[in-house]
Design an enzyme around this catalytic site. Structure first.
Site, PDB file in Angstrom:
ATOM      1  N   LYS A 162       0.848  -1.201   0.000  1.00 18.68           N
ATOM      2  CA  LYS A 162       0.000   0.000   0.000  1.00 18.68           C
ATOM      3  C   LYS A 162       0.881   1.248   0.000  1.00 18.68           C
ATOM      4  O   LYS A 162       1.975   1.272   0.585  1.00 18.68           O
ATOM      5  CB  LYS A 162      -0.911   0.002   1.239  1.00 18.68           C
ATOM      6  CG  LYS A 162      -1.941  -1.121   1.264  1.00 18.68           C
ATOM      7  CD  LYS A 162      -2.953  -0.993   0.130  1.00 18.68           C
ATOM      8  CE  LYS A 162      -4.106  -1.963   0.283  1.00 18.68           C
ATOM      9  NZ  LYS A 162      -4.954  -2.006  -0.919  1.00 18.68           N
ATOM     10  N   ASP A 191      -0.123  -0.362  -4.550  1.00 18.99           N
ATOM     11  CA  ASP A 191      -1.526   0.041  -4.639  1.00 18.99           C
ATOM     12  C   ASP A 191      -1.761   1.288  -3.792  1.00 18.99           C
ATOM     13  O   ASP A 191      -1.620   1.253  -2.572  1.00 18.99           O
ATOM     14  CB  ASP A 191      -2.409  -1.110  -4.122  1.00 18.99           C
ATOM     15  CG  ASP A 191      -3.891  -0.828  -4.290  1.00 18.99           C
ATOM     16  OD1 ASP A 191      -4.239   0.196  -4.920  1.00 18.99           O
ATOM     17  OD2 ASP A 191      -4.702  -1.638  -3.807  1.00 18.99           O
ATOM     18  N   GLU A 216      -1.070  -0.239  -9.018  1.00 19.87           N
ATOM     19  CA  GLU A 216      -2.503  -0.513  -8.926  1.00 19.87           C
ATOM     20  C   GLU A 216      -3.241   0.761  -8.550  1.00 19.87           C
ATOM     21  O   GLU A 216      -2.950   1.381  -7.528  1.00 19.87           O
ATOM     22  CB  GLU A 216      -2.749  -1.616  -7.884  1.00 19.87           C
ATOM     23  CG  GLU A 216      -4.224  -1.974  -7.747  1.00 19.87           C
ATOM     24  CD  GLU A 216      -4.443  -3.274  -6.970  1.00 19.87           C
ATOM     25  OE1 GLU A 216      -3.589  -4.190  -7.028  1.00 19.87           O
ATOM     26  OE2 GLU A 216      -5.484  -3.363  -6.301  1.00 19.87           O
ATOM     27  N   TRP A 318      -7.678 -12.443  -2.917  1.00 20.55           N
ATOM     28  CA  TRP A 318      -7.327 -11.835  -1.620  1.00 20.55           C
ATOM     29  C   TRP A 318      -8.455 -12.119  -0.644  1.00 20.55           C
ATOM     30  O   TRP A 318      -9.630 -11.947  -0.975  1.00 20.55           O
ATOM     31  CB  TRP A 318      -7.147 -10.315  -1.780  1.00 20.55           C
ATOM     32  CG  TRP A 318      -6.800  -9.631  -0.478  1.00 20.55           C
ATOM     33  CD1 TRP A 318      -5.544  -9.449   0.037  1.00 20.55           C
ATOM     34  CD2 TRP A 318      -7.707  -9.047   0.469  1.00 20.55           C
ATOM     35  NE1 TRP A 318      -5.628  -8.803   1.249  1.00 20.55           N
ATOM     36  CE2 TRP A 318      -6.934  -8.546   1.538  1.00 20.55           C
ATOM     37  CE3 TRP A 318      -9.094  -8.913   0.527  1.00 20.55           C
ATOM     38  CZ2 TRP A 318      -7.501  -7.912   2.643  1.00 20.55           C
ATOM     39  CZ3 TRP A 318      -9.667  -8.284   1.623  1.00 20.55           C
ATOM     40  CH2 TRP A 318      -8.872  -7.779   2.668  1.00 20.55           C
TER      41      TRP A 318
HETATM   42  C1  0XW Z   1      -6.539  -5.747  -0.955  1.00 21.32           C
HETATM   43  N1  0XW Z   1      -7.916  -5.410  -1.252  1.00 21.32           N
HETATM   44  C2  0XW Z   1      -8.471  -6.358  -2.196  1.00 21.32           C
HETATM   45  C3  0XW Z   1      -8.713  -5.425   0.013  1.00 21.32           C
HETATM   46  C4  0XW Z   1      -8.911  -4.022   0.474  1.00 21.32           C
HETATM   47  O1  0XW Z   1     -10.059  -3.709   1.092  1.00 21.32           O
HETATM   48  C5  0XW Z   1      -8.624  -3.162  -0.679  1.00 21.32           C
HETATM   49  C6  0XW Z   1      -8.148  -4.044  -1.739  1.00 21.32           C
HETATM   50  C7  0XW Z   1      -7.405  -3.405  -2.846  1.00 21.32           C
HETATM   51  O2  0XW Z   1      -6.760  -4.054  -3.659  1.00 21.32           O
HETATM   52  O3  0XW Z   1      -7.475  -2.203  -2.965  1.00 21.32           O
HETATM   53 MG    MG Z   2      -6.538  -2.281  -4.961  1.00 19.11          MG
END
Ligand code: 0XW
Ligand code: MG
Length: 368
Positions: A162, A191, A216, A318
């Protein structure tokens, strides 16, 4: 025919810290629907948004939408997914998350009627265990690298780091720190959940040009993604902007998307996911099958769809449960081992064994 729909609200607190550019995940309230037909077959669906900032929907809104959507499908045949979805679309524009919960419940119920798994109804598994990806939250470089090391020690080969919501120099430092500890074969996506401006995205891509990674949803809108596309060196994975099959088709055909992060609750359920899956696979476009948050029901739906992907074009699935550590079905809820999720083996439909009453009292009941 569908003659009763019960709605439950279940809190799924993040016990492990979970951070995104826009928000930290606190205690999302999952919405569970129990759809019952006139022969007593029961199907379960679920929708849960990680935070109100993540995408334009929120958990109280999901339950509010069901007050319109549930009555619109009472009396219909739950096996007729096209008819069920058309009725919901006539009753309410948008609100894909509530539609997704009901649609998924119809797939589960239909599987139980047919004595077939949802995986088989979706066309059959191309993988027995489904590759998963894992999140490294927004953190200082050394802490992010330490998480990446730990996840790889656990067998994870797909990491989503992230970023966003802070100075890009911190993001760049964390990306470099994580890149340095990547094992050969580990895939990295960065992301920002819509977090960077176009200028920031371009600067980060340039500063990380030697790192093999994808970006992402680096910016908020499809227009901004177009703006950066020509000026960055990394592939773009579209997550939040992939709002429906029309958007996905457009972004494949105009070359914007190198892949997608897809969620049944954003698209409107398994019926919509199946169509988008077929489009992505036909155009050799990688996609993931994940969701914003949620428990075993949405995880089982995501893993079922994920198992049907061509492995070459799967970005993995995920699951939220490693973060909230809650299982609705302790024995069969999807588990992750060595980076792969198992398919629930608790029987037909989604493969979960759920008991009437286990979610407490319903917050709403709709009957014919
Ligand atoms: C990793 N995720 C699939 C779960 C989160 O809530 C957000 C998301 C993403 O890829 O943004
Ligand atoms: Mg995402």
């Amino acid at each position: 025919m569908i003659n009763e729909i019960r709605v439950y609200a279940v809190p799924l607190s993040a016990e492990t810290k979970y951070t995104m550019s826009s928000s930290n995940v606190a205690t999302p309230m999952s919405t569970i629907v129990e759809v019952v037909d006139s022969d007593g077959f029961v199907g379960y669906g679920e929708a849960c948004l990680a935070s109100p900032q993540f995408q334009p929907a929120h958990n109280d809104g999901v339950r509010a939408s069901l007050a319109v959507l549930a009555p619109s499908i009472l009396g219909l045949d739950p096996m007729q997914f096209t008819v069920v979805n058309a009725a919901m679309n006539r009753a309410l524009t948008g609100h894909a998350e509530g539609k997704a919960a009901l649609d998924i419940a119809c797939w589960d119920l239909a599987g139980k009627r047919l004595e077939q798994s949802v995986v088989d109804m979706l066309g059959g598994a191309q993988m027995d265990d489904v590759l998963t990806y894992h999140v490294v939250g927004i953190d200082a470089p050394d802490a992010a690298a330490a998480t990446a090391v730990r996840l790889q020690e656990d067998g994870i080969t797909r990491l989503q780091l992230k970023a966003g919501g802070r100075g890009i120099h911190e993001d760049i430092a964390s990306i470099h720190a994580v890149a340095e500890v990547l094992r050969p074969g580990t895939d990295l996506a960065v992301d920002t959940n819509r977090g960077w401006s176009t200028a920031e995205a371009i600067q980060v891509s340039n500063a990380c040009r030697d790192i093999t990674m994808s970006m992402e949803q680096p910016c908020a809108t499809e227009a901004e993604l177009h703006q950066v596309k020509a000026q960055i060196v990394h592939p773009i994975i579209v997550d939040e902007s992939s709002t429906g099959i029309d958007a996905v088709a457009r972004m494949i055909s105009n070359g914007l998307a190198d892949g997608f992060g897809l969620k049944a609750t954003r698209l409107g359920g398994l019926t919509a996911m199946r169509a988008v899956r077929d489009l992505c696979m036909a155009t050799r476009t990688p996609m993931s099958s994940d969701d914003a948050w949620g428990g075993d029901i949405i995880a089982a739906a995501g893993v079922a769809l994920g198992a049907t992907l061509d492995p070459q074009f799967s970005r993995g699935a995920w699951l939220a449960h490693p973060y909230h550590q809650t299982h609705y079905d302790e024995a069969n809820g999807p588990r992750i081992e060595n980076g792969f999720a198992t398919l629930p083996a608790g029987g037909p439909g989604l493969g979960l064994v759920l008991e009437a009453g286990q979610f407490g009292d319903p917050v709403a009941v709709y009957r014919t």
